[in-house]
Design a protein around this motif. Structure first.
Motif, PDB file in Angstrom:
ATOM      1  N   MET A   1      -4.501 -11.147   2.639  1.00 14.07           N
ATOM      2  CA  MET A   1      -4.516 -10.016   1.726  1.00 14.07           C
ATOM      3  C   MET A   1      -3.951 -10.475   0.376  1.00 14.07           C
ATOM      4  N   SER A   2      -4.616 -10.125  -0.708  1.00 12.73           N
ATOM      5  CA  SER A   2      -4.165 -10.550  -2.031  1.00 12.73           C
ATOM      6  C   SER A   2      -2.880  -9.817  -2.420  1.00 12.73           C
ATOM      7  N   ARG A   3      -2.213 -10.330  -3.455  1.00 13.83           N
ATOM      8  CA  ARG A   3      -0.967  -9.695  -3.903  1.00 13.83           C
ATOM      9  C   ARG A   3      -1.201  -8.284  -4.397  1.00 13.83           C
ATOM     10  N   ILE A   4      -2.340  -8.051  -5.074  1.00 13.55           N
ATOM     11  CA  ILE A   4      -2.633  -6.712  -5.584  1.00 13.55           C
ATOM     12  C   ILE A   4      -2.801  -5.747  -4.412  1.00 13.55           C
ATOM     13  N   ARG A   5      -3.569  -6.167  -3.423  1.00  9.96           N
ATOM     14  CA  ARG A   5      -3.762  -5.303  -2.260  1.00  9.96           C
ATOM     15  C   ARG A   5      -2.449  -5.093  -1.520  1.00  9.96           C
ATOM     16  N   ALA A   6      -1.635  -6.138  -1.417  1.00 10.15           N
ATOM     17  CA  ALA A   6      -0.362  -6.023  -0.716  1.00 10.15           C
ATOM     18  C   ALA A   6       0.569  -5.047  -1.444  1.00 10.15           C
ATOM     19  N   ALA A   7       0.466  -4.987  -2.763  1.00 14.39           N
ATOM     20  CA  ALA A   7       1.319  -4.079  -3.531  1.00 14.39           C
ATOM     21  C   ALA A   7       1.022  -2.624  -3.196  1.00 14.39           C
ATOM     22  N   PHE A   8      -0.201  -2.314  -2.807  1.00 14.71           N
ATOM     23  CA  PHE A   8      -0.581  -0.934  -2.503  1.00 14.71           C
ATOM     24  C   PHE A   8      -0.636  -0.651  -1.004  1.00 14.71           C
ATOM     25  N   TRP A   9      -0.246  -1.598  -0.163  1.00 17.26           N
ATOM     26  CA  TRP A   9      -0.277  -1.391   1.285  1.00 17.26           C
ATOM     27  C   TRP A   9       1.039  -0.739   1.713  1.00 17.26           C
ATOM     28  N   ASP A  10       0.981   0.559   2.003  1.00 14.91           N
ATOM     29  CA  ASP A  10       2.164   1.314   2.419  1.00 14.91           C
ATOM     30  C   ASP A  10       1.734   2.423   3.383  1.00 14.91           C
ATOM     31  N   PRO A  11       1.239   2.068   4.580  1.00 16.58           N
ATOM     32  CA  PRO A  11       0.740   3.094   5.498  1.00 16.58           C
ATOM     33  C   PRO A  11       1.810   4.042   6.014  1.00 16.58           C
ATOM     34  N   ALA A  12       3.078   3.661   5.935  1.00 22.37           N
ATOM     35  CA  ALA A  12       4.155   4.538   6.396  1.00 22.37           C
ATOM     36  C   ALA A  12       4.611   5.490   5.294  1.00 22.37           C
ATOM     37  N   GLY A  13       4.249   5.231   4.047  1.00 22.16           N
ATOM     38  CA  GLY A  13       4.632   6.094   2.933  1.00 22.16           C
ATOM     39  C   GLY A  13       6.060   5.897   2.471  1.00 22.16           C
ATOM     40  N   GLU A  14       6.657   4.763   2.774  1.00 18.83           N
ATOM     41  CA  GLU A  14       8.049   4.509   2.389  1.00 18.83           C
ATOM     42  C   GLU A  14       8.205   4.258   0.896  1.00 18.83           C
ATOM     43  N   ARG A  15       7.264   3.557   0.290  1.00 21.42           N
ATOM     44  CA  ARG A  15       7.374   3.192  -1.116  1.00 21.42           C
ATOM     45  C   ARG A  15       6.832   4.283  -2.038  1.00 21.42           C
ATOM     46  N   TYR A  16       5.715   4.909  -1.668  1.00 22.10           N
ATOM     47  CA  TYR A  16       5.046   5.852  -2.562  1.00 22.10           C
ATOM     48  C   TYR A  16       5.197   7.322  -2.145  1.00 22.10           C
ATOM     49  N   GLY A  17       5.874   7.583  -1.025  1.00 21.11           N
ATOM     50  CA  GLY A  17       6.091   8.960  -0.608  1.00 21.11           C
ATOM     51  C   GLY A  17       5.035   9.499   0.340  1.00 21.11           C
ATOM     52  N   ILE A  18       3.818   9.007   0.231  1.00 22.66           N
ATOM     53  CA  ILE A  18       2.752   9.352   1.173  1.00 22.66           C
ATOM     54  C   ILE A  18       2.057   8.053   1.567  1.00 22.66           C
ATOM     55  N   PRO A  19       1.388   8.037   2.716  1.00 22.66           N
ATOM     56  CA  PRO A  19       0.686   6.800   3.093  1.00 22.66           C
ATOM     57  C   PRO A  19      -0.255   6.346   1.983  1.00 22.66           C
ATOM     58  N   THR A  20      -0.181   5.072   1.659  1.00 25.61           N
ATOM     59  CA  THR A  20      -0.943   4.512   0.544  1.00 25.61           C
ATOM     60  C   THR A  20      -1.681   3.264   1.013  1.00 25.61           C
ATOM     61  N   TYR A  21      -2.928   3.158   0.570  1.00 26.81           N
ATOM     62  CA  TYR A  21      -3.777   2.041   0.975  1.00 26.81           C
ATOM     63  C   TYR A  21      -4.432   1.428  -0.265  1.00 26.81           C
ATOM     64  N   PRO A  22      -4.765   0.134  -0.194  1.00 23.53           N
ATOM     65  CA  PRO A  22      -5.553  -0.478  -1.263  1.00 23.53           C
ATOM     66  C   PRO A  22      -7.003  -0.007  -1.190  1.00 23.53           C
ATOM     67  N   TRP A  23      -7.748  -0.280  -2.233  1.00 28.41           N
ATOM     68  CA  TRP A  23      -9.163   0.081  -2.327  1.00 28.41           C
ATOM     69  C   TRP A  23      -9.923  -0.404  -1.102  1.00 28.41           C
ATOM     70  N   ARG A  24     -10.705   0.483  -0.492  1.00 22.65           N
ATOM     71  CA  ARG A  24     -11.566   0.214   0.659  1.00 22.65           C
ATOM     72  C   ARG A  24     -10.815  -0.192   1.930  1.00 22.65           C
ATOM     73  N   MET A  25      -9.542   0.143   2.033  1.00 29.23           N
ATOM     74  CA  MET A  25      -8.796  -0.236   3.230  1.00 29.23           C
ATOM     75  C   MET A  25      -8.181   0.962   3.948  1.00 29.23           C
ATOM     76  N   ALA A  26      -8.557   2.166   3.567  1.00 27.42           N
ATOM     77  CA  ALA A  26      -8.028   3.360   4.232  1.00 27.42           C
ATOM     78  C   ALA A  26      -8.720   3.541   5.581  1.00 27.42           C
ATOM     79  N   PRO A  27      -8.045   4.172   6.544  1.00 27.26           N
ATOM     80  CA  PRO A  27      -8.684   4.443   7.837  1.00 27.26           C
ATOM     81  C   PRO A  27      -9.920   5.323   7.670  1.00 27.26           C
ATOM     82  N   ALA A  28     -10.837   5.210   8.599  1.00 29.68           N
ATOM     83  CA  ALA A  28     -12.130   5.903   8.487  1.00 29.68           C
ATOM     84  C   ALA A  28     -12.008   7.415   8.541  1.00 29.68           C
ATOM     85  N   HIS A  29     -10.944   7.949   9.129  1.00 29.51           N
ATOM     86  CA  HIS A  29     -10.806   9.407   9.227  1.00 29.51           C
ATOM     87  C   HIS A  29     -10.236  10.049   7.965  1.00 29.51           C
ATOM     88  N   LEU A  30      -9.864   9.247   6.970  1.00 27.82           N
ATOM     89  CA  LEU A  30      -9.352   9.769   5.703  1.00 27.82           C
ATOM     90  C   LEU A  30     -10.439   9.677   4.646  1.00 27.82           C
TER      91      LEU A  30
END
Length: 136
Positions: A1-30
């Motif tokens: 995973m690139s550094r840019i994508r890693a910066a936005f990888w926060d599925p638990a929502g600890e850094r951004y307050g809500i679960p956060t995913y990089p472009w095209r990496m969100a689960p299919a149900h969202l």
């Protein structure tokens, strides 16, 4: 995973307050609002469940953009307008297309800054020009 994508990888929502995913990496149900609409669904009262973040240089200014995601499992079918609501919308749209000067349906929504159809606006402009020409 690139550094840019890693910066936005926060599925638990600890850094951004809500679960956060990089472009095209969100689960299919969202899905985004547009994706829900394309499926004939609406959020159905649920709040934003997650977000997708990506870097963008839109309009020359670099920054981070976001797309909000909703859970398709809680989504409801889109509401359909009643016949009376559709009739009221048709009447309102017809009023927006009808010129108050010539009383014709212009076939397009009249520009608010003119308040009349383009033909009537041109006639008024030519009348003003000819009146100025006579006065000079």
């Amino acid at each position: 995973m690139s550094r840019i994508r890693a910066a936005f990888w926060d599925p638990a929502g600890e850094r951004y307050g809500i679960p956060t995913y990089p472009w095209r990496m969100a689960p299919a149900h969202l899905l985004t609002l547009r994706q829900l609409t394309a499926e004939g669904l609406r959020p159905g009262g649920q709040g934003v469940q997650a977000q997708v973040l990506w870097r963008s240089k839109r309009h020359g200014a670099p920054g981070v953009r976001a797309a909000y995601l909703y859970d398709v499992r809680f989504a409801l079918p889109k509401r359909t307008a009643s016949p009376r609501q559709r009739a009221a919308l048709a009447k309102a749209n017809a009023a927006r297309r009808t010129c108050p000067e010539c009383l014709r349906d212009a076939g397009y929504v009249l520009p608010r800054h003119l308040g009349v159809c383009l033909d009537c606006a041109d006639e008024a402009a030519h009348a003003t020009e000819s009146a100025r020409g006579v006065a000079a």
